[in-house]
Design a protein around this motif. Structure first.
Motif, mmCIF file in Angstrom:
data_model
loop_
_atom_site.group_PDB
_atom_site.id
_atom_site.type_symbol
_atom_site.label_atom_id
_atom_site.label_comp_id
_atom_site.label_asym_id
_atom_site.label_seq_id
_atom_site.Cartn_x
_atom_site.Cartn_y
_atom_site.Cartn_z
ATOM 1 N N ALA A 56 -40.586 39.645 -22.554
ATOM 2 C CA ALA A 56 -40.266 38.234 -22.372
ATOM 3 C C ALA A 56 -41.482 37.402 -22.746
ATOM 4 O O ALA A 56 -42.622 37.848 -22.586
ATOM 5 N N THR A 57 -41.223 36.206 -23.225
ATOM 6 C CA THR A 57 -42.311 35.287 -23.529
ATOM 7 C C THR A 57 -42.905 34.746 -22.231
ATOM 8 O O THR A 57 -42.331 34.895 -21.150
ATOM 9 N N ARG A 58 -44.036 34.104 -22.340
ATOM 10 C CA ARG A 58 -44.720 33.551 -21.172
ATOM 11 C C ARG A 58 -43.827 32.557 -20.432
ATOM 12 O O ARG A 58 -43.746 32.571 -19.210
ATOM 13 N N GLY A 59 -43.134 31.695 -21.158
ATOM 14 C CA GLY A 59 -42.282 30.701 -20.505
ATOM 15 C C GLY A 59 -41.171 31.333 -19.700
ATOM 16 O O GLY A 59 -40.897 30.935 -18.560
ATOM 17 N N VAL A 60 -40.511 32.317 -20.260
ATOM 18 C CA VAL A 60 -39.439 33.024 -19.555
ATOM 19 C C VAL A 60 -40.012 33.776 -18.362
ATOM 20 O O VAL A 60 -39.469 33.728 -17.253
ATOM 21 N N PHE A 61 -41.112 34.465 -18.576
ATOM 22 C CA PHE A 61 -41.748 35.221 -17.499
ATOM 23 C C PHE A 61 -42.133 34.310 -16.336
ATOM 24 O O PHE A 61 -41.868 34.630 -15.176
ATOM 25 N N ASP A 62 -42.760 33.176 -16.645
ATOM 26 C CA ASP A 62 -43.206 32.265 -15.583
ATOM 27 C C ASP A 62 -42.031 31.759 -14.752
ATOM 28 O O ASP A 62 -42.095 31.729 -13.525
ATOM 29 N N LEU A 63 -40.932 31.352 -15.411
ATOM 30 C CA LEU A 63 -39.777 30.863 -14.669
ATOM 31 C C LEU A 63 -39.140 31.995 -13.864
ATOM 32 O O LEU A 63 -38.713 31.798 -12.725
ATOM 33 N N ALA A 64 -39.120 33.194 -14.427
ATOM 34 C CA ALA A 64 -38.549 34.336 -13.709
ATOM 35 C C ALA A 64 -39.360 34.653 -12.446
ATOM 36 O O ALA A 64 -38.791 35.057 -11.431
ATOM 37 N N CYS A 65 -40.665 34.465 -12.505
ATOM 38 C CA CYS A 65 -41.506 34.706 -11.329
ATOM 39 C C CYS A 65 -41.223 33.690 -10.223
ATOM 40 O O CYS A 65 -41.409 33.986 -9.043
ATOM 41 N N GLU A 66 -40.759 32.511 -10.603
ATOM 42 C CA GLU A 66 -40.507 31.441 -9.639
ATOM 43 C C GLU A 66 -39.071 31.423 -9.125
ATOM 44 O O GLU A 66 -38.814 30.857 -8.066
ATOM 45 N N ASN A 67 -38.125 32.010 -9.869
ATOM 46 C CA ASN A 67 -36.715 31.769 -9.583
ATOM 47 C C ASN A 67 -35.892 33.055 -9.717
ATOM 48 O O ASN A 67 -35.648 33.520 -10.824
ATOM 49 N N ARG A 68 -35.471 33.601 -8.577
ATOM 50 C CA ARG A 68 -34.682 34.838 -8.603
ATOM 51 C C ARG A 68 -33.324 34.651 -9.281
ATOM 52 O O ARG A 68 -32.814 35.595 -9.889
ATOM 53 N N ASP A 69 -32.731 33.485 -9.163
ATOM 54 C CA ASP A 69 -31.458 33.237 -9.841
ATOM 55 C C ASP A 69 -31.630 33.327 -11.351
ATOM 56 O O ASP A 69 -30.741 33.804 -12.059
ATOM 57 N N PHE A 70 -32.777 32.878 -11.842
ATOM 58 C CA PHE A 70 -33.045 32.965 -13.277
ATOM 59 C C PHE A 70 -33.171 34.429 -13.704
ATOM 60 O O PHE A 70 -32.678 34.809 -14.762
ATOM 61 N N VAL A 71 -33.792 35.254 -12.884
ATOM 62 C CA VAL A 71 -33.889 36.687 -13.180
ATOM 63 C C VAL A 71 -32.483 37.282 -13.294
ATOM 64 O O VAL A 71 -32.205 38.065 -14.208
ATOM 65 N N GLN A 72 -31.596 36.920 -12.391
ATOM 66 C CA GLN A 72 -30.216 37.425 -12.440
ATOM 67 C C GLN A 72 -29.510 36.956 -13.711
ATOM 68 O O GLN A 72 -28.751 37.709 -14.321
ATOM 69 N N PHE A 73 -29.751 35.708 -14.105
ATOM 70 C CA PHE A 73 -29.179 35.181 -15.351
ATOM 71 C C PHE A 73 -29.699 35.972 -16.550
ATOM 72 O O PHE A 73 -28.931 36.343 -17.447
ATOM 73 N N ILE A 74 -30.992 36.265 -16.565
ATOM 74 C CA ILE A 74 -31.566 37.056 -17.658
ATOM 75 C C ILE A 74 -30.921 38.446 -17.690
ATOM 76 O O ILE A 74 -30.517 38.926 -18.745
ATOM 77 N N GLN A 75 -30.819 39.094 -16.532
ATOM 78 C CA GLN A 75 -30.245 40.439 -16.478
ATOM 79 C C GLN A 75 -28.798 40.433 -16.971
ATOM 80 O O GLN A 75 -28.405 41.286 -17.768
ATOM 81 N N LYS A 76 -28.023 39.478 -16.523
ATOM 82 C CA LYS A 76 -26.625 39.371 -16.954
ATOM 83 C C LYS A 76 -26.553 39.141 -18.466
ATOM 84 O O LYS A 76 -25.755 39.769 -19.165
ATOM 85 N N SER A 77 -27.402 38.262 -18.967
ATOM 86 C CA SER A 77 -27.423 37.962 -20.403
ATOM 87 C C SER A 77 -27.834 39.182 -21.214
ATOM 88 O O SER A 77 -27.228 39.488 -22.249
ATOM 89 N N LEU A 78 -28.843 39.902 -20.754
ATOM 90 C CA LEU A 78 -29.297 41.102 -21.450
ATOM 91 C C LEU A 78 -28.186 42.154 -21.496
ATOM 92 O O LEU A 78 -27.961 42.790 -22.532
ATOM 93 N N ASN A 79 -27.485 42.330 -20.387
ATOM 94 C CA ASN A 79 -26.379 43.290 -20.364
ATOM 95 C C ASN A 79 -25.263 42.880 -21.327
ATOM 96 O O ASN A 79 -24.634 43.735 -21.955
ATOM 97 N N ARG A 80 -25.020 41.583 -21.473
ATOM 98 C CA ARG A 80 -24.031 41.116 -22.449
ATOM 99 C C ARG A 80 -24.527 41.399 -23.866
ATOM 100 O O ARG A 80 -23.774 41.879 -24.716
ATOM 101 N N HIS A 81 -25.787 41.111 -24.126
ATOM 102 C CA HIS A 81 -26.381 41.304 -25.454
ATOM 103 C C HIS A 81 -26.238 42.745 -25.917
ATOM 104 O O HIS A 81 -25.793 43.004 -27.034
ATOM 105 N N VAL A 82 -26.589 43.697 -25.053
ATOM 106 C CA VAL A 82 -26.590 45.105 -25.466
ATOM 107 C C VAL A 82 -25.185 45.684 -25.613
ATOM 108 O O VAL A 82 -25.024 46.772 -26.158
ATOM 109 N N LYS A 83 -24.200 44.946 -25.171
ATOM 110 C CA LYS A 83 -22.807 45.380 -25.339
ATOM 111 C C LYS A 83 -22.133 44.664 -26.507
ATOM 112 O O LYS A 83 -20.940 44.832 -26.742
#
Length: 105
Positions: free
Chosen positions: A18-45
């Motif tokens: 992840a880029t610095r911007g994504v990483f920084d927001l993910a460190c601050e916001n658990r909902d954002f981490v869940q959004f990233i995980q959901k998006s990544l799972n969609r991407h790989v499918k």
């Protein structure tokens, strides 16, 4: 930020970063981490997210021809500089998948 993982991927993601911007927001916001995980799972499918039909077809061809894959996912809960979108890019050689904001490209 927690470790991201994929299950039953349609292609090799390589190293997931992840880029610095994504990483920084993910460190601050658990909902954002869940959004990233959901998006990544969609991407790989092969669910390319919020792209137009032409870009989705380009990705479908890229998957078969080992070209670069780009997905876009929107969530208005996470605006950054007025944009609520993340991109996920898997390199053509499948060595890495990067999660980033469009303005970090």
């Amino acid at each position: 930020m927690n470790t991201l993982f994929v299950i039953n991927a349609a292609f090799n993601t390589g190293q997931i970063v992840a880029t610095r911007g994504v990483f920084d927001l993910a460190c601050e916001n658990r909902d954002f981490v869940q959004f990233i995980q959901k998006s990544l799972n969609r991407h790989v499918k092969g669910d390319w997210g919020d792209l137009d039909e032409e870009d989705k077809q380009t990705n479908d061809q890229a998957l078969k021809q080992d070209n670069r894959l780009l997905s876009a996912y929107n969530d208005d809960r996470f605006p950054k500089n007025g944009i609520a979108t993340i991109w996920i890019i898997t390199e053509a050689d499948r060595s890495a998948t990067t999660i980033l904001f469009p303005d970090e490209y």
